[in-house]
Structure formats: C-alpha cells, structure tokens
Design a protein around this motif. Sequence first.
Motif: not given
Length: 576
Positions: A235-237, A254-255, A261-263, A299-302
């Motif tokens: 799953m994505y969180v 926890g990142v 890349r799943r956050c 930024v990738t998470m955003a």
Amino acid sequence: MDNLKQRIDIAAGRKQASLVIRNGIVVDLFGHGLVHGSVAIEGGTIIGIGDYRGLHEIDAAGRYILPGFIDSHVHIESSLSTPAQFASAVLPRGTTTVVADPHEIANVCGLDGIRYMLKASRNLPVDIYFMLPSCVPATGFEHSGAVLGAKELERLIDEECVLGLGELMDYPSLIAGSEPVLKKVMLAKSRHKFVDGHSPMVSGNDLTAYAVAGVRTDHECSTVQEMNDRLSRGMYVLLREGSAARNVEALIKGVTPENSRRCLFCTDDRQPEDILTAGHIDNHLRIAVRNGIDPITAVTMASLNAAECYRLDGKGAVAPGYDADLVFVEDLKDFAVSTVLVGGNVVARDGRSLFELPKEIDASSVTDTVHVKPFGVEAFHLKLDSSRARVIQVAEASLVTEAVEREVERDDAGYFRPLPGGDIVKLAVIERHNATGNIGLALLENYGIKGGAVASTIAHDSHNIIVAGDGDEDMYTAVRELIRVGGGITIVAGGNVMGTLELPIAGLMSDRSAAEINAKLSRMLDVARTKLGINPGLDPFMTLSFLALPVIPKLKLTDMGLFDVEHFTFTGNSVP
C-alpha cells in the motif's frame, strides 16, 4: 502532428519556445539532483531543460524550481470554503493539484452534494480530482442526510475527474466481506479505478484482508509500525498533517531511502487558519526536512509519488513532457514560495493569488440543510444509573480518543451534575437532516470548556449538530443559534451568543474568502480560549467536529448514542 513536430523542434533548439524560465535551479526528481538550466515551455507543457531562449522569458533569480505540490487526500469542505476560495488559498502555497473526497457534503446532500463540488471545481487553476465517497453514511450507527450505495455511485464513476472510490472507513464491513461494500469496490475495479483506505489500528490478517480487497492507500497511520505494516503489504502511505490530526513528525522517522517512494503527503482536514499561517503541503516539506529527510526526497513525496500513485500522467516532475505546474522557492529548507505557475501561467506570487475567481455556481441544491425536530432544554439532561461513568477523553493533535471511567456527581434524581471548575462536561449530537428527534448524550474530558458551550453543524462524517458545554441552557442556546442561521459554528457564554460563523452551504462551507473566514474564526478562537478556557492544546472547533466519527477509536458519540469503536457497538454512559 503539427503540435508534436513543433515541440520536437523547440526541444531540439530549432525554434524558440513561447516561454522560457531563466536563471533557476531545477530540482530533478528522477536524477535526484540539481540542474542549472533554462526551462522551455510550450502550450502548458515543459519541452526541455537546458540552453533555451523564449519569446517571453521569466527570470527565476536563482530560485529553486520545483514541480507543483499535490495534496493526495483532502476534504475541501474542511477548509470551510468553496472549491474556488480553497484554490485561492492553497495556490500561493504551491499546491497545484489535489485529490479530494467530498464525503462531507455527500453525507448531507448525497449526489447533489457531489455534483455541486464537481461543478464548482471546474475552470480553476488548481486541478481538482475526486474520489467518490464510499461510506455515506460512514456506518449504520448514525443518521446522515443521504445513503449512497454502488447503484448511486455508478451515476458518477465515469466522470473524467473521478479517480475512484474514496476512503473505505467501514473497514470492519470490508474485512467481513459485506456485500454492499464489496459492490462499491467492484464498481471501482470494473472501471480500473482506485480504492482509498482508512484503517486506523487495523493489523495482522485483518489488514492483509483489507489490502487484498484492493485498497491502495491509507492516511490513518499514527505510528511507524502502522506505516510499515501497510507498506509491506504494497500500500501507499499518506503522511497527514491536518488541523486536528498531525502525524507527519511521528511518521517521517520511519521514512527511508528504500520506502520513500511509497510515501505521499496529504492534509485530510485543514482549516483556513492553518493554511494561511502555517501553510499547506509546503508545511509538510518543512517538517520533513527539519526531521532529517533529504530535501529532494521530501519534494518527491510532495509531488511525483502522489502523481504516480494516482496515475496523474504528466504531473509531479520538472521534466520534458510534464505539465508546466511549477513552484519557485527561495531554498530547500524553509520552502518559502515566491511564484507559482500552472500550465505555464503565473497564478500566484509572493503569497497572493493572481487569477480571477470565477463566479460562484448556484448552490440552492445544497442549502437549507438544518432540519431539527423541536425539543426543549431537558433533552440535555443525562441520567446515570451509577456514579461511575464512561467518559470520552480527547487528546492533543490526535483524532483518537481514550475510553476512560470516572467517578461523577449526580443529583438526587440521578442526573449528571458537573462540578464547578471540573473537567468533565456534556457532549450532545442532535440529528439535523430529517428531524428524527434523535439526540445522543455523553460525557467529555480534557476539552476544558467552562462557563459556556460550543456547537457546530460540522460533525464528521454524518454532520449532525454537535455541542459541548458545562451547562444545559448554554448548550440549548447554541443549538438554537445554528438552527436559526442554517448551519455553522457558534460559541455561547452565560446565555449570550459570543460569535457565529455562518456556513450556509450544507452547514459546512461559506462562499466568503479564506481570509474572511479565518478572521471570524480567529475572533471566536480567542473567545474559546480566553473566556471559555478551552484546552489550548486543542483546536476547539476541529476537535469537536471529530467526536462524532464512529470509525476512529476509541469512544465516540453519534445521534444514536455512545459508541465503542474498538468493539463496534453501542455502550451505555453508566458503568455497572
């Protein structure tokens, strides 16, 4: 074909682009680095990064150029604003795309509410996508203004802006294989669309069953263990930083480079004050970097992670072929936004929106939504069978409440009597959609209210009237005020209405600007804190609104009574 050839010619340097951004530092999310070069844009699309000249040029003045931020899960209604006003508030913060779940207004107005949000979101510089509400009502343990099954949702599932099925809050029913819920999931799957999740504290085989049903995301993690449990199941969180629930700082620990890349980032529920002062997704970036996350990863998470999760092709990166939704920031620590472009057009600069708001659409189908069966103040009298009672205990920065037992005072007839200066007060939920006369009563601790009452027609997710106070008369006055104005938030002290924010659209939203709404709320917040003594660690209005949500542990109140979320059953106020 001509358009494609023109883009190729511009990229190859044979033609000039219509727009070029010079003197900027591009944050390259694919190469995980920084690129010094000009950004060529044609027809709202990034053509290339390198040595380009344009017919029109913008000087980035050495600023960093990021992709527009994406809020991967938001209830626009919680901004108390219409989609247009919401867009005006978040664009200057760099948010150019949101994935919205209109289940707030759907619980009040059904399909009419969803249609209103879809229409009101068109022709805005913020791209607004929708997930169809999966739980209207959230459970069968409350009364909402509508009931939406798979048959009703099928009428809207094929809308271009609809990405799938919204957060599945009724996780016990999905895990149990309930047919009505499975039909909704299969509807989304039949259209190759997504299913969002909502599974606080679900673990083990139950979580596995939830994931195998096709639930793709979850935004209800409050611990790193919960986050890892979901990531390991594919799953994505969504790391949430709202107004009431603030989980980014806890979860960011926890990142890792392996799981980042799943956050994604989301706000879920964020009020105007937080958007205008602390920020929107830009705030998540600051928190992440402050807690040790590499800025480019943040930024990738955003942006890119959300775009890939929801298959928003062309969004989430500064690269050839991607949408020219761009954000200029001063640095990669504070992420102070100076300029925002959408499709290559400057839409915000230095904290101000520059686009003209479209005329608000007709909202007559989503007004006049407060219908309460007449009742007297005696309806707030709470009779207890013993002096030991179950109490809802609220906590700071969390939607999760504790279920505690306390010794309380009763009068000679057995009715609860608040102690002067005590911390245990009354909470009531009054059904307001179909005038059923249902009123649920409970006791509340750690809210801190003294000498008055606070009431609201925002009571997740069925949005009945919720009111907390230490006196029946003030509670009654507050409810009558909300009936009079047709919905909103109000504060009463000593029998006098101290302030009311009117929310005529479904009892949830106003068509006024976020700044105007915030100014009124700020005055009311000052009254709540200084005159009524409400716990300064809580958002008095947002916290109150979630005390009626029977899908987040541990103890909540609906119009049908006190609800034990862990056992998914009603329970009495008295402890035998």
